[in-house]
Design a protein around this motif. Sequence first.
Motif, short mmCIF file in Angstrom:
data_model
loop_
_atom_site.label_atom_id
_atom_site.label_comp_id
_atom_site.label_asym_id
_atom_site.label_seq_id
_atom_site.Cartn_x
_atom_site.Cartn_y
_atom_site.Cartn_z
N UNK A 135 2.64 -5.25 9.71
CA UNK A 135 3.69 -4.24 9.65
C UNK A 135 3.14 -2.90 9.15
N UNK A 136 2.33 -2.95 8.09
CA UNK A 136 1.90 -1.74 7.41
C UNK A 136 0.98 -0.85 8.21
N UNK A 137 0.01 -1.44 8.91
CA UNK A 137 -0.96 -0.60 9.63
C UNK A 137 -0.31 0.17 10.78
N UNK A 138 0.47 -0.47 11.67
CA UNK A 138 1.12 0.31 12.73
C UNK A 138 2.06 1.39 12.18
N UNK A 139 2.78 1.08 11.11
CA UNK A 139 3.68 2.08 10.52
C UNK A 139 2.87 3.25 9.96
N UNK A 140 1.72 2.94 9.33
CA UNK A 140 0.85 4.00 8.78
C UNK A 140 0.34 4.89 9.91
N UNK A 141 0.00 4.30 11.05
CA UNK A 141 -0.50 5.08 12.19
C UNK A 141 0.59 5.98 12.73
N UNK A 142 1.81 5.45 12.85
CA UNK A 142 2.93 6.24 13.36
C UNK A 142 3.25 7.40 12.42
N UNK A 143 3.27 7.12 11.10
CA UNK A 143 3.57 8.15 10.13
C UNK A 143 2.47 9.21 10.06
N UNK B 279 6.31 -5.81 2.11
CA UNK B 279 5.02 -5.41 1.53
C UNK B 279 4.38 -4.31 2.37
N UNK B 280 4.41 -4.47 3.70
CA UNK B 280 3.86 -3.45 4.58
C UNK B 280 4.62 -2.14 4.47
N UNK B 281 5.93 -2.22 4.33
CA UNK B 281 6.75 -1.01 4.16
C UNK B 281 6.44 -0.33 2.83
N UNK B 282 6.19 -1.13 1.80
CA UNK B 282 5.93 -0.61 0.46
C UNK B 282 4.68 0.28 0.43
N UNK B 283 3.61 -0.13 1.10
CA UNK B 283 2.38 0.66 1.09
C UNK B 283 2.59 2.03 1.75
N UNK B 284 3.44 2.06 2.75
CA UNK B 284 3.68 3.34 3.44
C UNK B 284 4.61 4.24 2.65
N UNK B 285 5.54 3.67 1.90
CA UNK B 285 6.35 4.50 1.01
C UNK B 285 5.47 5.12 -0.07
N UNK C 124 -6.59 8.43 -1.50
CA UNK C 124 -8.03 8.61 -1.32
C UNK C 124 -8.60 7.80 -0.16
N UNK C 125 -7.99 6.64 0.13
CA UNK C 125 -8.54 5.77 1.19
C UNK C 125 -7.55 5.54 2.33
N UNK C 126 -6.28 5.93 2.15
CA UNK C 126 -5.29 5.79 3.20
C UNK C 126 -4.46 4.52 3.08
N UNK C 127 -3.21 4.61 3.55
CA UNK C 127 -2.31 3.46 3.50
C UNK C 127 -2.76 2.34 4.43
N UNK C 128 -3.37 2.71 5.55
CA UNK C 128 -3.84 1.69 6.49
C UNK C 128 -4.91 0.80 5.89
N UNK D 215 -13.88 -6.82 8.94
CA UNK D 215 -14.64 -5.94 9.84
C UNK D 215 -14.23 -4.49 9.66
N UNK D 216 -12.93 -4.25 9.61
CA UNK D 216 -12.43 -2.89 9.45
C UNK D 216 -12.73 -2.34 8.06
N UNK D 217 -12.76 -3.21 7.06
CA UNK D 217 -13.10 -2.76 5.70
C UNK D 217 -14.55 -2.27 5.66
N UNK D 218 -15.47 -2.99 6.31
CA UNK D 218 -16.85 -2.56 6.36
C UNK D 218 -16.98 -1.26 7.16
#
Length: 282
Positions: free
Chosen positions: A274-282, A36-42, A110-114, A156-159
Amino acid sequence: MNENISNDIIKHYLHTLTQRAWLAPLMYLLSGGALLGLSTNLAKLAGDIQLPALAFLFWSIAGAALILLVLAAFRRNLPPVNARTIEYYAISGLLGVAGANLLFFSAIPHVGAGFVALIITLPPLLTYVGALALKMERFQVLRAAGVISALAGAVTLAFHKLSAPDANYLWIFLALIGPVLLAIGNLYRTLRWPEGVSSDALAPGMLIAAAIILLSVGFLPGFSLNVPTERSLPFLLITLQAMVFAGQFLLLFLLQKSGGPVFLSLLGSVGAVVGVPVAIVL
């Protein structure tokens, strides 16, 4: 003496079964969440190369449905077709696949994969509240505390995202509808699971229904199913996403059957890890 030995063997066997009963759902959760985390970054990469969200999602879902259908045919376990299962495929496909993912994939540019990876951690709370209301779960302080603590950082991060000066409120709101659809889908699939039908038969049926829904959306004004043919990269991303979706939704049904809707909804939390660190790296 023999009776005591027999009792010890039975206890050891039951203890082993209990351990294995928890091991399988845990492995499904970790594997499915990683996909699922990989999917958002693809999806983020697809947006970066101007591949329309609907086209990317439709062809990926269609490819995943084909993969799982071939697998089901090989195992001689094709999706059953009757009024009961058609209802199940259609509603599950709309809530858990077509609707939620179209919102997520459209929002990512518009809002980012992270951010999307973070808000898919919200379904556990919504699913847990729904399961309590429907009396599918008994209230347990430890479980409730675990779900709430797992969501605290994401909320917290969403706000924080909403308070950013360049925040796109419309797309943030639309993206937040996705977790609601996922939570309803989690509860629906458990409540309406067709009796006697296996996970690997239901998964391709749901994806086929989702593909049909997305295909119909493609005929609406402002939407397109066309894939740019100038480069091979869009086709590579679609192929990768199709394989990720095939594994993700097969694991989703296996986890739903073995772990229940609340445990299943934790896929988003693992996906964020998985998704957030991968989004940051990409």
